[in-house]
Enzyme design. Structure first.
Site, PDB file in Angstrom:
ATOM      1  N   SER A   1       0.839  -1.199   0.000  1.00 44.61           N
ATOM      2  CA  SER A   1       0.000   0.000   0.000  1.00 44.61           C
ATOM      3  C   SER A   1       0.869   1.243   0.000  1.00 44.61           C
ATOM      4  O   SER A   1       1.606   1.511   0.949  1.00 44.61           O
ATOM      5  CB  SER A   1      -0.910   0.021   1.225  1.00 44.61           C
ATOM      6  OG  SER A   1      -1.530   1.294   1.299  1.00 44.61           O
TER       7      SER A   1
ATOM      8  N   HIS B   1      -1.096  -1.078  -4.330  1.00 42.50           N
ATOM      9  CA  HIS B   1      -2.403  -0.824  -3.719  1.00 42.50           C
ATOM     10  C   HIS B   1      -2.516   0.680  -3.435  1.00 42.50           C
ATOM     11  O   HIS B   1      -1.672   1.265  -2.762  1.00 42.50           O
ATOM     12  CB  HIS B   1      -2.521  -1.641  -2.433  1.00 42.50           C
ATOM     13  CG  HIS B   1      -3.864  -1.559  -1.775  1.00 42.50           C
ATOM     14  ND1 HIS B   1      -4.936  -2.333  -2.165  1.00 42.50           N
ATOM     15  CD2 HIS B   1      -4.316  -0.800  -0.742  1.00 42.50           C
ATOM     16  CE1 HIS B   1      -5.982  -2.070  -1.405  1.00 42.50           C
ATOM     17  NE2 HIS B   1      -5.636  -1.128  -0.531  1.00 42.50           N
TER      18      HIS B   1
ATOM     19  N   ASP C   1      -4.808   3.628  -1.909  1.00 43.06           N
ATOM     20  CA  ASP C   1      -5.913   3.898  -0.982  1.00 43.06           C
ATOM     21  C   ASP C   1      -6.431   5.319  -1.151  1.00 43.06           C
ATOM     22  O   ASP C   1      -5.723   6.288  -0.876  1.00 43.06           O
ATOM     23  CB  ASP C   1      -5.420   3.720   0.461  1.00 43.06           C
ATOM     24  CG  ASP C   1      -5.229   2.258   0.818  1.00 43.06           C
ATOM     25  OD1 ASP C   1      -6.187   1.487   0.629  1.00 43.06           O
ATOM     26  OD2 ASP C   1      -4.141   1.899   1.297  1.00 43.06           O
TER      27      ASP C   1
ATOM     28  N   MET D   1      -9.148   8.006   0.116  1.00 43.34           N
ATOM     29  CA  MET D   1     -10.031   8.307   1.256  1.00 43.34           C
ATOM     30  C   MET D   1     -10.576   9.727   1.125  1.00 43.34           C
ATOM     31  O   MET D   1      -9.815  10.643   0.811  1.00 43.34           O
ATOM     32  CB  MET D   1      -9.246   8.212   2.556  1.00 43.34           C
ATOM     33  CG  MET D   1      -8.556   6.884   2.764  1.00 43.34           C
ATOM     34  SD  MET D   1      -7.590   6.929   4.276  1.00 43.34           S
ATOM     35  CE  MET D   1      -6.842   5.295   4.228  1.00 43.34           C
TER      36      MET D   1
ATOM     37  N   HIS E   1      -8.362   1.165  -4.186  1.00 43.83           N
ATOM     38  CA  HIS E   1      -9.332   0.892  -3.121  1.00 43.83           C
ATOM     39  C   HIS E   1     -10.022   2.201  -2.766  1.00 43.83           C
ATOM     40  O   HIS E   1      -9.423   3.084  -2.148  1.00 43.83           O
ATOM     41  CB  HIS E   1      -8.557   0.308  -1.925  1.00 43.83           C
ATOM     42  CG  HIS E   1      -9.376   0.062  -0.718  1.00 43.83           C
ATOM     43  ND1 HIS E   1      -8.821  -0.165   0.525  1.00 43.83           N
ATOM     44  CD2 HIS E   1     -10.726  -0.026  -0.535  1.00 43.83           C
ATOM     45  CE1 HIS E   1      -9.771  -0.369   1.411  1.00 43.83           C
ATOM     46  NE2 HIS E   1     -10.941  -0.280   0.800  1.00 43.83           N
TER      47      HIS E   1
ATOM     48  N   MET F   1     -12.286   4.334  -0.715  1.00 44.36           N
ATOM     49  CA  MET F   1     -12.984   4.509   0.570  1.00 44.36           C
ATOM     50  C   MET F   1     -13.683   5.854   0.511  1.00 44.36           C
ATOM     51  O   MET F   1     -13.316   6.809   1.208  1.00 44.36           O
ATOM     52  CB  MET F   1     -11.964   4.431   1.716  1.00 44.36           C
ATOM     53  CG  MET F   1     -11.444   3.011   1.918  1.00 44.36           C
ATOM     54  SD  MET F   1      -9.931   2.960   2.884  1.00 44.36           S
ATOM     55  CE  MET F   1      -8.739   3.186   1.553  1.00 44.36           C
TER      56      MET F   1
ATOM     57  N   MET G   1     -11.650  -6.271   4.557  1.00 40.15           N
ATOM     58  CA  MET G   1     -10.918  -5.373   5.455  1.00 40.15           C
ATOM     59  C   MET G   1     -10.654  -6.094   6.774  1.00 40.15           C
ATOM     60  O   MET G   1     -11.587  -6.565   7.440  1.00 40.15           O
ATOM     61  CB  MET G   1     -11.728  -4.104   5.728  1.00 40.15           C
ATOM     62  CG  MET G   1     -11.934  -3.199   4.516  1.00 40.15           C
ATOM     63  SD  MET G   1     -10.422  -2.779   3.641  1.00 40.15           S
ATOM     64  CE  MET G   1      -9.466  -1.982   4.932  1.00 40.15           C
TER      65      MET G   1
ATOM     66  N   PHE H   1      -7.009   4.261   8.114  1.00 42.34           N
ATOM     67  CA  PHE H   1      -5.634   4.507   8.557  1.00 42.34           C
ATOM     68  C   PHE H   1      -4.767   3.276   8.329  1.00 42.34           C
ATOM     69  O   PHE H   1      -5.241   2.147   8.462  1.00 42.34           O
ATOM     70  CB  PHE H   1      -5.619   4.849  10.054  1.00 42.34           C
ATOM     71  CG  PHE H   1      -6.492   6.024  10.394  1.00 42.34           C
ATOM     72  CD1 PHE H   1      -6.001   7.320  10.301  1.00 42.34           C
ATOM     73  CD2 PHE H   1      -7.825   5.834  10.764  1.00 42.34           C
ATOM     74  CE1 PHE H   1      -6.822   8.415  10.579  1.00 42.34           C
ATOM     75  CE2 PHE H   1      -8.653   6.911  11.038  1.00 42.34           C
ATOM     76  CZ  PHE H   1      -8.152   8.203  10.946  1.00 42.34           C
ATOM     77  N   GLY H   2      -3.504   3.533   8.020  1.00 45.75           N
ATOM     78  CA  GLY H   2      -2.527   2.450   7.998  1.00 45.75           C
ATOM     79  C   GLY H   2      -2.049   2.167   9.409  1.00 45.75           C
ATOM     80  O   GLY H   2      -2.342   2.920  10.352  1.00 45.75           O
ATOM     81  N   GLY H   3      -1.349   1.083   9.562  1.00 42.60           N
ATOM     82  CA  GLY H   3      -0.679   0.804  10.827  1.00 42.60           C
ATOM     83  C   GLY H   3      -1.567   0.325  11.965  1.00 42.60           C
ATOM     84  O   GLY H   3      -1.168   0.389  13.125  1.00 42.60           O
TER      85      GLY H   3
ATOM     86  N   ASP I   1      -6.833  -6.827   3.558  1.00 44.33           N
ATOM     87  CA  ASP I   1      -6.300  -5.473   3.659  1.00 44.33           C
ATOM     88  C   ASP I   1      -6.357  -4.958   5.086  1.00 44.33           C
ATOM     89  O   ASP I   1      -7.442  -4.718   5.619  1.00 44.33           O
ATOM     90  CB  ASP I   1      -7.095  -4.555   2.718  1.00 44.33           C
ATOM     91  CG  ASP I   1      -6.493  -3.166   2.633  1.00 44.33           C
ATOM     92  OD1 ASP I   1      -5.384  -2.952   3.152  1.00 44.33           O
ATOM     93  OD2 ASP I   1      -7.156  -2.297   2.027  1.00 44.33           O
TER      94      ASP I   1
ATOM     95  N   GLY J   1      -3.233  -4.493   8.508  1.00 40.20           N
ATOM     96  CA  GLY J   1      -2.514  -5.192   9.575  1.00 40.20           C
ATOM     97  C   GLY J   1      -1.868  -6.494   9.150  1.00 40.20           C
ATOM     98  O   GLY J   1      -1.546  -7.332   9.991  1.00 40.20           O
TER      99      GLY J   1
HETATM  100  C1  DX5 Z   1      -6.735   1.099   5.404  1.00 41.09           C
HETATM  101  C2  DX5 Z   1      -6.213   0.901   4.003  1.00 41.09           C
HETATM  102  C3  DX5 Z   1      -5.152  -0.115   3.936  1.00 41.09           C
HETATM  103  C4  DX5 Z   1      -3.888   0.311   4.630  1.00 41.09           C
HETATM  104  C5  DX5 Z   1      -3.079  -0.895   4.982  1.00 41.09           C
HETATM  105  O1  DX5 Z   1      -7.781   1.981   5.378  1.00 41.09           O
HETATM  106  O2  DX5 Z   1      -7.263   0.452   3.179  1.00 41.09           O
HETATM  107  O3  DX5 Z   1      -4.862  -0.457   2.587  1.00 41.09           O
HETATM  108  O4  DX5 Z   1      -3.119   1.192   3.846  1.00 41.09           O
HETATM  109  O5  DX5 Z   1      -2.039  -0.494   5.802  1.00 41.09           O
HETATM  110  P1  DX5 Z   1      -1.418  -1.452   6.901  1.00 41.09           P
HETATM  111  O6  DX5 Z   1      -0.835  -2.611   6.177  1.00 41.09           O
HETATM  112  O7  DX5 Z   1      -0.389  -0.574   7.556  1.00 41.09           O
HETATM  113  O8  DX5 Z   1      -2.522  -1.850   7.840  1.00 41.09           O
HETATM  114 ZN    ZN Z   2      -6.679  -0.423   1.181  1.00 41.48          ZN
END
Ligand code: DX5
Ligand code: ZN
Length: 217
Positions: free
Chosen positions: A8, A33, A35, A37, A66, A68, A137, A143-145, A175, A177
């Protein structure tokens, strides 16, 4: 079969986007990937068309987009024009999901449906035969992480059964964690594609981290 790995870009260094994309070009990643948002469907804003087009100029691999966002049907053609190879919309954001899936396919892109952690995969029963991918999901999007939600394993099993029952060709993408610890069981349960953001980009050697994920059986 070896998993499809989709790092991502959200977790990359946006100030050095070209070199991050070139790193992915040189890696064993299969897809990028992307993202998107909107600050409405999810409580965060990532980036939009200009950044996506900049990524596309350097990317040598398919772009897995993706969305969102609310009302994704308003922007499907623009995302395709900006370089999307697969476009996933959220089931929770689409009143006329079947129509939106057809709209994506009419652009020539592959059509995916993304599913929030609380949404039952059984709701896909009547559309699963029409889609190329389901993005499960494994965190709440935005959010990532974040920490991986364990119930995802059960959802993969249910989704896999549904895909077989309905004779669907849909791939299962996970997708949120994803890391080296949970990847083996995700694949064992039936996942085809793994998205990984922070696990790849926060690692000391992203190229090696991607290779390690690709080697998971
Ligand atoms: C979350 C995103 C994911 C995210 C994954 O809203 O859709 O694609 O970037 O990031 P990690 O791998 O850090 O959870
Ligand atoms: Zn994503």
């Amino acid at each position: 079969m070896r998993p499809i790995i989709a790092p991502s870009v959200l977790a990359s260094d946006f100030a050095n986007l070209q070199s991050e994309v070139e790193m992915l070009n040189n890696s064993q990643a299969d897809w990028l990937h992307i993202d998107i948002m909107d600050g409405r469907f999810v409580p965060n804003i990532s980036f939009g068309f200009p950044v996506m087009e900049a990524i596309k100029r350097h990317a040598q691999k398919p772009m897995d987009v993706h969305l969102m966002i609310v009302e994704p049907e308003l922007y499907i053609e623009r995302f395709r024009d900006a370089g999307a190879d697969t476009i996933s919309v959220h089931i929770e954001a689409c009143t006329h999901l079947h129509r939106t899936v057809q709209q994506i396919k009419a652009t020539g892109a592959k059509a995916g449906i993304a599913v929030n952690p609380h949404t039952s995969v059984q709701l896909l029963e009547d559309v699963i035969a029409d889609v190329d991918m389901v993005c499960l999901m494994s965190v709440n999007p935005g959010f990532g992480g974040q920490k991986f939600i364990e119930n995802t394993y059960r959802k993969i099993e249910n989704l896999k059964n549904l895909i077989i029952q309905r004779n669907s060709q849909a791939l299962i993408e996970i997708d949120g964690g994803v890391n080296q610890d949970n990847a083996p069981l995700l694949l064992e349960k039936g996942a085809d594609a793994l998205v990984a953001g922070s696990f790849v980009f926060s690692s000391p050697d992203p190229l090696q981290t991607i290779a390690d994920l690709k080697a998971v059986k």
